[in-house]
Design an enzyme around this catalytic site. Structure first.
Site, PDB file in Angstrom:
ATOM      1  N   VAL A 222       2.658  20.925   1.694  1.00  0.00           N
ATOM      2  CA  VAL A 222       1.591  20.152   1.056  1.00  0.00           C
ATOM      3  C   VAL A 222       1.141  20.877  -0.199  1.00  0.00           C
ATOM      4  O   VAL A 222       0.694  22.025  -0.134  1.00  0.00           O
ATOM      5  CB  VAL A 222       0.395  19.957   2.006  1.00  0.00           C
ATOM      6  CG1 VAL A 222      -0.719  19.185   1.306  1.00  0.00           C
ATOM      7  CG2 VAL A 222       0.837  19.230   3.262  1.00  0.00           C
ATOM      8  N   TYR A 242      -5.792  24.692  -0.339  1.00  0.00           N
ATOM      9  CA  TYR A 242      -5.491  25.977  -0.978  1.00  0.00           C
ATOM     10  C   TYR A 242      -5.910  27.157  -0.099  1.00  0.00           C
ATOM     11  O   TYR A 242      -6.861  27.064   0.692  1.00  0.00           O
ATOM     12  CB  TYR A 242      -6.217  26.085  -2.320  1.00  0.00           C
ATOM     13  CG  TYR A 242      -5.588  25.276  -3.424  1.00  0.00           C
ATOM     14  CD1 TYR A 242      -4.550  25.806  -4.184  1.00  0.00           C
ATOM     15  CD2 TYR A 242      -6.017  23.988  -3.696  1.00  0.00           C
ATOM     16  CE1 TYR A 242      -3.955  25.073  -5.202  1.00  0.00           C
ATOM     17  CE2 TYR A 242      -5.438  23.244  -4.717  1.00  0.00           C
ATOM     18  CZ  TYR A 242      -4.402  23.794  -5.461  1.00  0.00           C
ATOM     19  OH  TYR A 242      -3.810  23.063  -6.457  1.00  0.00           O
ATOM     20  N   PHE A 586      25.998 -17.057  -1.591  1.00  0.00           N
ATOM     21  CA  PHE A 586      25.618 -16.335  -2.795  1.00  0.00           C
ATOM     22  C   PHE A 586      25.969 -14.852  -2.763  1.00  0.00           C
ATOM     23  O   PHE A 586      25.668 -14.126  -3.689  1.00  0.00           O
ATOM     24  CB  PHE A 586      24.113 -16.483  -3.046  1.00  0.00           C
ATOM     25  CG  PHE A 586      23.707 -17.894  -3.315  1.00  0.00           C
ATOM     26  CD1 PHE A 586      23.948 -18.472  -4.542  1.00  0.00           C
ATOM     27  CD2 PHE A 586      23.100 -18.646  -2.326  1.00  0.00           C
ATOM     28  CE1 PHE A 586      23.582 -19.775  -4.795  1.00  0.00           C
ATOM     29  CE2 PHE A 586      22.732 -19.948  -2.568  1.00  0.00           C
ATOM     30  CZ  PHE A 586      22.975 -20.525  -3.802  1.00  0.00           C
ATOM     31  N   ASP A 724      14.831 -18.534  11.369  1.00  0.00           N
ATOM     32  CA  ASP A 724      16.121 -18.414  12.055  1.00  0.00           C
ATOM     33  C   ASP A 724      16.028 -17.368  13.169  1.00  0.00           C
ATOM     34  O   ASP A 724      16.890 -16.514  13.303  1.00  0.00           O
ATOM     35  CB  ASP A 724      17.223 -18.046  11.056  1.00  0.00           C
ATOM     36  CG  ASP A 724      18.626 -18.216  11.654  1.00  0.00           C
ATOM     37  OD1 ASP A 724      18.742 -18.824  12.738  1.00  0.00           O
ATOM     38  OD2 ASP A 724      19.592 -17.730  11.052  1.00  0.00           O
TER      39      ASP A 724
END
Length: 867
Positions: A222, A242, A586, A724
């Site tokens: 981090v 920190y 397609f 579907d």
């Protein structure tokens, strides 16, 4: 002569470090999975694998976990690993299990001797577990763990039996760092408010103001921001990101940090992420002095390495990574002194670019070391040999036609072979043309006989113009022929964006109650019967020829380019073609591999990626000659799929849209689709299996149906309509997809119109077939048919005793509502209560059909107890 050989190991991208480490796929062997005890041989530790059902389905301890909490399941990873999350599951055993752990504790060890209890960023030890026996619950480890051994301690708040299946997710800890020693962080006071700059996740000990023997925030992946008082984590204190020291409080001009590694390594670069908020007296360090110790029993190397930090841009308050070259020096212990440049020094992350260290020695060098430094000689000779560099391979996104290699051959063999191949191809083409002509002759004859050849000639598209129009010439004058330009065009400023908040689907009124009966495939509707096509639904023409997801049309102005969220772009060369899965009008769907997914920072790969193995993906490819509208629809479909983040919905991992052909890369489940899985099984009855055919139980079917309902509940919450839903479009583990229409295997499940558009009429609600009305309620109808498929273990098609035309006739009976409509019969294993749920899904009035939330609740709570 002394020569150093090394393999550079780059620290992993910890944000991508979420690979399954091998409980589920067997990479972790049984011998590395142990436990404090077990109920029996069939519930030993080796059965505690996520999503597996060997033995009795899980690891189950012999002793009680309440109140002692001393039973554990242990996994040995054989080497240090960075663990980012864990997954747990109860004992399902095809529905016969009822045991799971509602919570648990984690303990881990790097050496097998010292055990550490994992705590989250707020000091909590107890991890929330499972609420049922079959769902997988993933827990992000914040802070992450660096360990070789991990133990799961199941917990209970009362006397109860628990069982557990687990998986670990992460990656190999290439840094090889065992621990670091550093001064304890200090507290800064800003405007009277304290800013705590301590190492809150350090897992070692603290003595006399020094922390030692552990790892913490300097290696958690981090990075802190520019303003150190702001944090990336919620509900934590200012300064959390920190570790910081005050020169005054420390009483010296530098911060000394010592790093201990597993083995001797060659150190090339150290990268330190430091804050530089100079208005608060915080600056990056001015110089670094490092000492190197090649082994535990060896002296510090001399001279130390001194590195100055450029100070030109220190007026910039931004935090920054500072790279420090270490010159490839060997060390097992590294000690660095970071000199203060101001009153405060704040460091968020430290990483090393290093490699395993080994040497090749000439005979004089061996003799010299033997006489002058026997310990160093022993250290060098005991170092492992360097790994061989990986071979270079070339990856192609799509299959390439192999070009013949020119050879100096005076014979005519190549010419003869070429002629024969050409003749064979010509014959195949002639046969194909003959068969095609016969097919169309038959189709057109049938069309002419039934009186709607005009519709085929005009080429209407079934999603734009429903079947009711095809069967009723009186409506033809108001319907334009289908063209690709009738598809939705996207705003040019934001070619792929959708509004976040979608309006609910508008339910249309049912047909007029006084309308005359609808004579299927006979005289047309009277002029008074309205057309019910969903005008407020945007239809997307999918690559495989279907409209998988339908979403309500946008009524607000087009979004601006600033609102666009870019899709993750993947490099095309990373896709290695494996096989063709199917094709549509397609485009095509290909199975591909991504060999090194961890090298792609934009790839949103799933949690179940196997350790050290390529990632299998499905790639939808748009034909390069597709129209502009089809291209726009392709981009919009990708944008829609990128929003579908649910465990039971197939995920879009990335796109390739910077050049042709356009591609979408989605998850691919190696276990295949649910239809194929069930069709090769028989139902397990109470007498047990009597043959060698694989079996499946009723509870297992209900569990899978519940997961499908959960995924559809998520889709319906976003007002997405699938159109579907069927077992062919559910992959295993259960994820709802849309590949079924593109696969030749399921061509018989679709009714073809106009020679190109196809409909899954056996799964469609009557209003879809007759009126083109697709809503969440029509998806509920399809779910009822899907549930019928599952309880029939996919042994036959829905309405297998009816032809396609009779299925359409039956839709007309639903419209007329004279009591002559035919329902799917109750499967043998299906209890009446569950069949009643199916019948409610097939209610003529779409408003009376249950919601997916209700269906999911019913399957989760009630259906499991019916048998």
């Amino acid at each position: 002569m002394l020569r150093s050989l090394f393999l550079i190991l780059v620290p992993p991208s910890l944000s991508q470090c979420r690979y399954a480490l091998g409980m589920e796929d067997g990479t972790i062997p049984d011998s590395d999975i142990t436990a404090s005890s077990a109920w029996s041989d069939s519930t030993e530790a080796k059965h505690g694998r996520l999503s597996k059902g060997e033995g009795d389905g899980a690891w189950c301890p012999a002793g009680a976990v309440f109140p002692s909490a001393s039973e554990y399941l242990q996994v040995d990873l054989r080497s240090l690993h960075f663990l980012a999350l864990v997954g747990t599951q109860g004992r399902h055993a095809d529905g016969h299990g009822r045991e799971f752990a509602r919570s648990y504790r984690l303990r881990y060890s790097r050496d097998g001797r010292t055990w550490i209890t994992w705590k989250d960023r707020w000091g909590q030890e107890v991890v929330s577990g499972n609420e049922n026996t079959y769902d997988v619950v993933l827990k992000d480890l914040g802070p992450p763990i660096v360990a070789r051994y991990v133990r799961f301690y199941p917990l209970a708040d009362r006397v109860m039996s628990v069982c557990l299946r687990v998986e670990l997710y992460g990656c190999l800890w290439n840094d090889g760092l065992l621990m670091y020693t550093a001064p304890v962080g200090h507290v800064m006071h800003l405007s009277g408010s304290p800013v705590y700059l301590n190492d809150s996740t350090y897992d070692g000990s603290i003595e006399s103001g020094v922390q030692f023997g552990g790892l913490g925030q300097l290696f958690d992946g981090v990075l802190g921001g520019n303003d150190f008082t702001e944090t990336k984590e919620l509900r934590v204190w200012p300064g959390y990101d920190y570790l910081g020291w005050s020169r005054e409080a420390l009483g010296q001009g530098s911060v000394d940090i010592e790093f201990h590694f597993e083995k001797t390594r060659s150190f090339h670069t150290m990268q330190v992420h430091s804050n530089n908020h100079h208005t608060q007296g915080v600056r990056v360090f001015s110089k670094v002095e490092c000492q190197f110790k090649p082994g535990l029993l060896l002296p510090w190397s001399s001279p130390p390495l001194s590195l100055a930090v450029p100070l030109e841009d220190l007026k910039d308050p931004s935090s920054r990574p500072i790279s420090l070259p270490l010159g490839g020096r060997p060390a097992q212990i590294l000690r660095c002194q970071f000199a203060f440049a101001d009153r405060w020094m704040l460091i968020s992350e430290i990483s090393f670019f290093s490699g395993t260290f080994s040497v090749l020695l000439s005979f004089p060098a061996l003799l010299f070391l033997l006489l002058r430094s026997p310990p160093l000689l022993l250290l060098l000779l005991s170092s492992p040999p360097p790994s061989a560099p990986p071979s270079t391979t070339t990856s192609l996104a799509f299959p390439q036609v192999s070009l013949p290699v020119a050879k100096d051959d005076s014979s005519n063999t190549a010419i003869l072979i070429g002629c024969l191949v050409g003749i064979i191809l010509l014959l195949l083409a002639v046969i194909a043309v003959i068969l095609w002509r016969q097919y169309w002759k038959k189709i057109l004859g049938k069309v002419k006989e039934e009186g709607f050849q005009h519709d085929f000639q005009n080429g209407y598209h079934y999603m734009s113009h429903p079947l009711s129009q095809l069967f009723h010439p009186s409506l033809h004058s108001s319907i334009p022929p289908f063209t690709t330009s009738s598809l939705l065009s996207l705003p040019p400023a934001c070619g792929m964006d959708l509004e976040k908040g979608l309006p609910p689907t508008q339910e249309e009124p049912p047909p007029y109650p006084d309308a005359p009966p609808y004579p299927a495939l006979s005289p047309p509707f009277p002029a008074s019967v309205p057309h019910y096509a969903e005008a407020d639904i945007v239809s997307l023409q999918g690559v495989s020829g279907n409209n998988t997801y339908a979403v309500p049309a946008l009524t607000s102005p087009s979004p601006t380019a600033a609102d666009c969220t870019p899709l993750p772009e993947l490099p095309r060369h990373c896709l290695v073609f494996k096989e063709k899965l199917g094709e549509g009008q397609f485009g095509e769907v290909h199975l591909c591999e991504i060999e090194s997914p961890q090298d792609l920072p934009n790839l949103e790969f799933p949690f179940n990626v196997r350790k050290g193995r390529p990632l299998l993906v499905a790639v939808k490819i748009l034909r390069p000659d597709a129209s502009k509208n089809a291209r726009n629809d392709f981009l919009k479909e990708g944008k829609i799929l990128s929003r579908l983040k649910d465990p039971n919905i197939i995920s879009l991992l990335g796109v390739c849209v910077s050049s042709d052909p356009l591609c979408m890369v989605t998850e691919y489940m190696e276990s295949g689709d649910l239809n194929q899985y069930l069709s090769h099984r028989v139902l397990l009855d109470k007498t047990g299996p009597t043959h060698n055919t694989p079996t499946i139980s009723y509870p297992a079917l209900i569990a899978m149906a519940s997961q499908i309902a959960s995924g559809m509940k998520f889709l319906s919450s976003l007002n997405f309509v699938h159109r579907d839903l069927a077992t062919r479009n559910c992959l295993r583990p259960i994820k709802i997809a849309d590949f079924g229409m593109s696969r030749n295997l399921y061509a018989g499940d679709y009714y073809r119109i106009q020679g190109r558009a196809v409909l899954p009429i056996r799964w469609m609600a009557w209003e879809c077939i007759l009126m083109g009305k697709f809503t969440t309620a029509s998806d509920v109808w399809a779910f009822g048919v899907t549930l019928w498929e599952m309880l029939s273990v996919c042994q036959e098609q829905p309405y297998s005793n009816l032809t396609d035309e009779q299925v359409i006739d039956n839709a007309g009976e639903f419209f007329r509502d004279h009591g002559r409509q035919v329902y799917l019969s109750r499967p043998d294993v299906c209890p009446q209560g569950l069949y009643d749920l199916m019948l409610s899904c097939w209610n003529r009035d779409c408003k009376l059909r249950p919601s997916f939330a209700h269906i999911h609740s019913f399957l989760t709570e009630d259906a499991m107890n019916m048998v």
